[in-house]
Design an enzyme around this catalytic site. Structure first.
Site, PDB file in Angstrom:
ATOM      1  N   GLY A 213      -7.731   1.896  -4.773  1.00 54.83           N
ATOM      2  CA  GLY A 213      -7.796   2.845  -3.667  1.00 54.83           C
ATOM      3  C   GLY A 213      -6.486   3.589  -3.471  1.00 54.83           C
ATOM      4  O   GLY A 213      -6.481   4.788  -3.190  1.00 54.83           O
ATOM      5  N   ASP A 214      -5.368   2.886  -3.635  1.00 55.22           N
ATOM      6  CA  ASP A 214      -4.062   3.537  -3.487  1.00 55.22           C
ATOM      7  C   ASP A 214      -3.811   4.534  -4.608  1.00 55.22           C
ATOM      8  O   ASP A 214      -3.225   5.595  -4.390  1.00 55.22           O
ATOM      9  CB  ASP A 214      -2.950   2.488  -3.465  1.00 55.22           C
ATOM     10  CG  ASP A 214      -3.047   1.577  -2.258  1.00 55.22           C
ATOM     11  OD1 ASP A 214      -3.486   2.043  -1.191  1.00 55.22           O
ATOM     12  OD2 ASP A 214      -2.677   0.390  -2.376  1.00 55.22           O
TER      13      ASP A 214
ATOM     14  N   SER B  19     -17.342   1.562  -7.526  1.00 50.66           N
ATOM     15  CA  SER B  19     -17.937   2.079  -8.758  1.00 50.66           C
ATOM     16  C   SER B  19     -18.936   3.206  -8.508  1.00 50.66           C
ATOM     17  O   SER B  19     -19.320   3.913  -9.447  1.00 50.66           O
ATOM     18  CB  SER B  19     -18.629   0.944  -9.518  1.00 50.66           C
ATOM     19  OG  SER B  19     -19.664   0.385  -8.719  1.00 50.66           O
TER      20      SER B  19
ATOM     21  N   LEU C 153     -16.177   4.557  -2.556  1.00 49.42           N
ATOM     22  CA  LEU C 153     -17.361   3.712  -2.704  1.00 49.42           C
ATOM     23  C   LEU C 153     -17.285   2.808  -3.930  1.00 49.42           C
ATOM     24  O   LEU C 153     -18.316   2.394  -4.463  1.00 49.42           O
ATOM     25  CB  LEU C 153     -18.610   4.600  -2.793  1.00 49.42           C
ATOM     26  CG  LEU C 153     -18.802   5.604  -1.654  1.00 49.42           C
ATOM     27  CD1 LEU C 153     -19.951   6.555  -1.971  1.00 49.42           C
ATOM     28  CD2 LEU C 153     -19.043   4.884  -0.332  1.00 49.42           C
TER      29      LEU C 153
ATOM     30  N   GLY D 276     -18.246   5.821  -6.677  1.00 50.62           N
ATOM     31  CA  GLY D 276     -17.522   7.082  -6.533  1.00 50.62           C
ATOM     32  C   GLY D 276     -16.960   7.287  -5.143  1.00 50.62           C
ATOM     33  O   GLY D 276     -16.427   6.352  -4.531  1.00 50.62           O
TER      34      GLY D 276
ATOM     35  N   LYS E 180       0.815  -1.217   0.000  1.00 52.22           N
ATOM     36  CA  LYS E 180       0.000   0.000   0.000  1.00 52.22           C
ATOM     37  C   LYS E 180       0.848   1.265   0.000  1.00 52.22           C
ATOM     38  O   LYS E 180       0.521   2.239  -0.665  1.00 52.22           O
ATOM     39  CB  LYS E 180      -0.963   0.004   1.188  1.00 52.22           C
ATOM     40  CG  LYS E 180      -2.004  -1.112   1.122  1.00 52.22           C
ATOM     41  CD  LYS E 180      -3.168  -0.865   2.046  1.00 52.22           C
ATOM     42  CE  LYS E 180      -4.062   0.237   1.565  1.00 52.22           C
ATOM     43  NZ  LYS E 180      -4.707  -0.042   0.284  1.00 52.22           N
TER      44      LYS E 180
ATOM     45  N   SER F  74      -0.513  -0.978 -13.138  1.00 54.68           N
ATOM     46  CA  SER F  74      -1.792  -0.469 -13.657  1.00 54.68           C
ATOM     47  C   SER F  74      -1.975   1.033 -13.455  1.00 54.68           C
ATOM     48  O   SER F  74      -2.948   1.602 -13.936  1.00 54.68           O
ATOM     49  CB  SER F  74      -2.948  -1.200 -12.962  1.00 54.68           C
ATOM     50  OG  SER F  74      -3.008  -0.846 -11.587  1.00 54.68           O
TER      51      SER F  74
END
Length: 294
Positions: free
Chosen positions: A244-245, A215, A213, A217, A40, A284
């Site tokens: 999230g990172d 997809s 959240l 947002g 992370k 990614s």
């Protein structure tokens, strides 16, 4: 350019791609296996650097081959590794199963990350030069708290991603400026499943909260202000690892550049949307030109 210090983990992600994740006692056949640099802390550092931030990493890799590759990935992404220690023994690893819907389940083995129990000479001086310190919970809490307290002493914004989710000591929340949990972590911390209500409860402990959240947002809440919801771009997810990172790294850059919160959240959401359309963690993460063009 934005001055961002990251105090966090570096892991080698060992990723198995499967049609569906195995249930307890079940064996499934996967279609592919990859080793991908992650963790992370390192993920947020790479994401912020690719988004245009001036980033330095504090943490540890092992003395194994994974450690060499993890360090090389950070440096090649533009992250300063001068305060990234090498600890005798294995690097951290994350064992990840990714299904055909892009969902994942993860087991983290701390390895060298477990040796980072406190700041060492040079760490606080680096934090003092930053405008933002990014923190997560894959290092021992003593180190996370030490970093947050150092940031507070020097007027540096602290952004804490409370993952893996666990109860947080009040003294850590007291020196956190912005808390960025996902909806599951927000529920764990607040005891409330509803994200708006969870955000309201968390604001009793920290001044600002962003709940991601997926997809749907993100939800931003600040003491004394109306909450703000920012939708996510509609995309087809291939692998949600590190989304999230990526969001946090890009958000830190945008806020450091002085963008209004809503604009910063939209830009960070665009970065995360690009991330989930590609496999892997560090592999990614989008570059600034891609985020701007999306």
């Amino acid at each position: 350019m934005t001055g961002i210090a990251v105090l966090g983990s570096t892991n080698m992600d060992l990723v198995a791609y499967v049609a569906h994740a195995p249930k307890r006692g079940e064996t499934v056949t996967g279609r592919e296996f990859r080793t991908i640099p992650g963790g992370k802390g390192a993920n947020q550092a790479v994401a912020a650097a690719r988004a245009g931030g001036d980033v330095a990493m504090i943490g540890a890799v092992g003395s194994d081959d994974f450690g060499v590759r993890l360090r090389r990935t950070l440096v090649s992404s533009g992250v300063d590794d001068d305060l990234l220690r090498t600890a005798e023994g294995p690097s951290g690893t994350a064992h990840i199963v990714v299904d055909d819907e892009g969902g994942n389940s993860i087991v983290v083995i701390p390895g060298a990350n477990g040796t980072v129990t406190s700041l060492v000479p040079g760490d606080e001086a680096l934090i003092a030069t930053a405008d933002t310190l990014l923190l997560q919970l894959e290092l021992p809490l003593t180190a996370v708290l030490g970093g947050a307290e150092a940031a507070r002493r020097h007027g540096v914004r602290t952004v804490l991603t409370p993952a893996p989710a666990q109860p947080l000591p009040p003294e850590l929340l007291a020196v956190t400026d912005l808390l960025v949990p996902n909806e599951h972590e927000a529920a764990t911390l607040s005891g409330i499943a509803d994200p708006p209500a969870a955000a309201e409860a968390l604001l009793r402990q920290v001044p600002e909260v962003v709940i991601t959240l997926g997809s749907a947002g993100s939800l931003y809440a600040r003491r004394g202000a109306e909450p703000l919801t920012v939708p996510a771009p509609h995309v087809t997810a291939v692998d949600t690892t590190a989304a999230g990172d990526t969001f946090v790294g890009a958000l830190a850059v945008a806020l450091g550049e002085g963008r209004p919160v809503q604009q910063a959240l939209i830009w960070a959401s665009a970065a995360a949307a690009l991330c989930v359309q590609r496999p892997g963690a560090s592999t990614s993460m989008p570059y600034r030109t891609e985020i701007d063009a999306s």
